[in-house]
Design a protein around this motif. Structure first.
Motif, short mmCIF file in Angstrom:
data_model
loop_
_atom_site.label_atom_id
_atom_site.label_comp_id
_atom_site.label_asym_id
_atom_site.label_seq_id
_atom_site.Cartn_x
_atom_site.Cartn_y
_atom_site.Cartn_z
N ARG A 50 34.22 50.82 90.17
CA ARG A 50 33.91 50.60 88.76
C ARG A 50 34.68 51.64 87.95
O ARG A 50 35.16 52.64 88.50
CB ARG A 50 32.41 50.75 88.50
N TYR A 59 32.24 56.77 96.53
CA TYR A 59 32.45 56.06 97.80
C TYR A 59 33.85 56.39 98.28
O TYR A 59 34.70 56.83 97.51
CB TYR A 59 32.42 54.53 97.59
N HIS A 83 25.91 42.07 98.60
CA HIS A 83 26.50 41.38 97.44
C HIS A 83 27.97 41.02 97.71
O HIS A 83 28.83 41.20 96.85
CB HIS A 83 26.46 42.26 96.17
N GLY A 88 29.46 50.89 104.69
CA GLY A 88 29.16 51.52 105.98
C GLY A 88 28.87 53.00 105.82
O GLY A 88 29.41 53.68 104.94
N THR A 89 27.98 53.50 106.69
CA THR A 89 27.59 54.92 106.68
C THR A 89 28.35 55.65 107.77
O THR A 89 28.12 55.38 108.95
CB THR A 89 26.07 55.04 106.98
N GLU A 107 21.97 56.84 100.66
CA GLU A 107 21.55 55.91 99.62
C GLU A 107 22.14 54.56 100.03
O GLU A 107 23.32 54.31 99.78
CB GLU A 107 22.10 56.44 98.29
N ILE A 108 21.34 53.77 100.74
CA ILE A 108 21.86 52.53 101.32
C ILE A 108 20.88 51.38 101.12
O ILE A 108 19.76 51.60 100.69
CB ILE A 108 22.17 52.71 102.83
N ASP A 109 21.30 50.16 101.44
CA ASP A 109 20.42 49.01 101.21
C ASP A 109 19.39 48.88 102.34
O ASP A 109 19.44 49.61 103.32
CB ASP A 109 21.25 47.73 101.03
N GLY A 112 20.55 48.37 106.02
CA GLY A 112 21.04 49.61 106.61
C GLY A 112 19.89 50.55 106.96
O GLY A 112 19.89 51.19 108.01
N ARG A 154 22.71 40.56 91.40
CA ARG A 154 21.97 41.80 91.69
C ARG A 154 20.47 41.62 91.44
O ARG A 154 19.65 42.15 92.18
CB ARG A 154 22.54 42.98 90.89
N GLU A 161 14.97 42.32 97.96
CA GLU A 161 14.83 43.69 98.46
C GLU A 161 13.42 44.22 98.25
O GLU A 161 12.86 44.90 99.12
CB GLU A 161 15.83 44.60 97.74
#
Ligand code: 5GP
Length: 194
Positions: A50, A59, A83, A88-89, A107-109, A112, A154, A161
């Motif tokens: 962004r 990131y 999305h 990946g971590t 800070e992940i979904d 994960g 989202r 979520e």
């Protein structure tokens, strides 16, 4: 990694627009002021940056080709399609910091988060909810970073979520920044934060 070390692993999951970025910035500020060892993991993603985002800070923005070769090389502790983009971590930085007695924040979904809990059941999982779906929709519009189509995607993703939130050890509703931050600080720095 021993179970003991994994207690210092904090998995923070929240629908985008729930206010997690502001909360995490405040956690980092608290750790700096109080000289706490905190490491924020930086994920890899195939998403386009962004306007306000920086490579290697928000990131690591990489190509799909590079991401796939990293999967094959075992670079990731977990990875997921979120999305329509891959996230990946990276494993090594996390293990290194846990060994050096850092508190490590991810800070992940939710996908994960579930993957990591399978590997490290002692990790602390925290779900941050927006006060309501309407408020989330408003926050996404107000920040003006995403197109209508992305916002709609989202909001739909957030509904799904939020159904998973009960699987997390801690739940925080971000009604007010002050209260949500206090709750988060208590979870992460439980022995020191009054
Ligand atoms: P955004 O593109 O808005 O920064 O993030 C979209 C979603 O991807 C968020 O729910 C965020 O938590 C999640 N995410 C970010 N990094 C990772 C990661 O490394 N793994 C997983 N599974 N999800 C991630």
């Amino acid at each position: 990694m021993s179970n003991n070390l994994a207690e210092n692993l904090f998995i923070i999951t929240a629908p985008s627009g729930a206010g997690k970025t502001t909360l995490i910035k405040n956690i980092i500020k608290f750790s700096e002021v109080n000289d706490e060892k905190v490491f924020m993991s930086i994920s890899h993603t195939t998403r386009t940056p962004r306007a306000n985002e920086l490579h290697a800070s928000d990131y690591f923005f990489i190509s799909e080709e590079e991401f796939k070769s990293n999967i094959d090389a075992g670079v990731y502790l977990e990875h997921a399609l979120v999305h329509g983009n891959l996230y990946g971590t990276p494993k090594k930085a996390i293990d290194d910091h846990l060994h050096d007695e850092y508190k490590v924040l991810l800070e992940i979904d939710w996908q994960g988060a579930m993957e990591i809990l399978k590997a490290y059941p002692e990790a602390q999982s925290i779900f941050i909810s927006p006060p309501s779906i309407e408020e989330l929709d408003k926050r996404l519009r107000d920040r003006g970073l995403d197109s209508e189509e992305v916002i709609a995607k989202r909001v739909e993703g957030a509904k799904l979520e939020m159904e998973k939130s009960s699987e997390f050890k801690h739940q925080i509703i971000n009604n007010s920044l002050e209260t949500a931050l206090k709750n988060l600080l208590n979870i992460i720095f439980r022995e020191k934060h009054g």
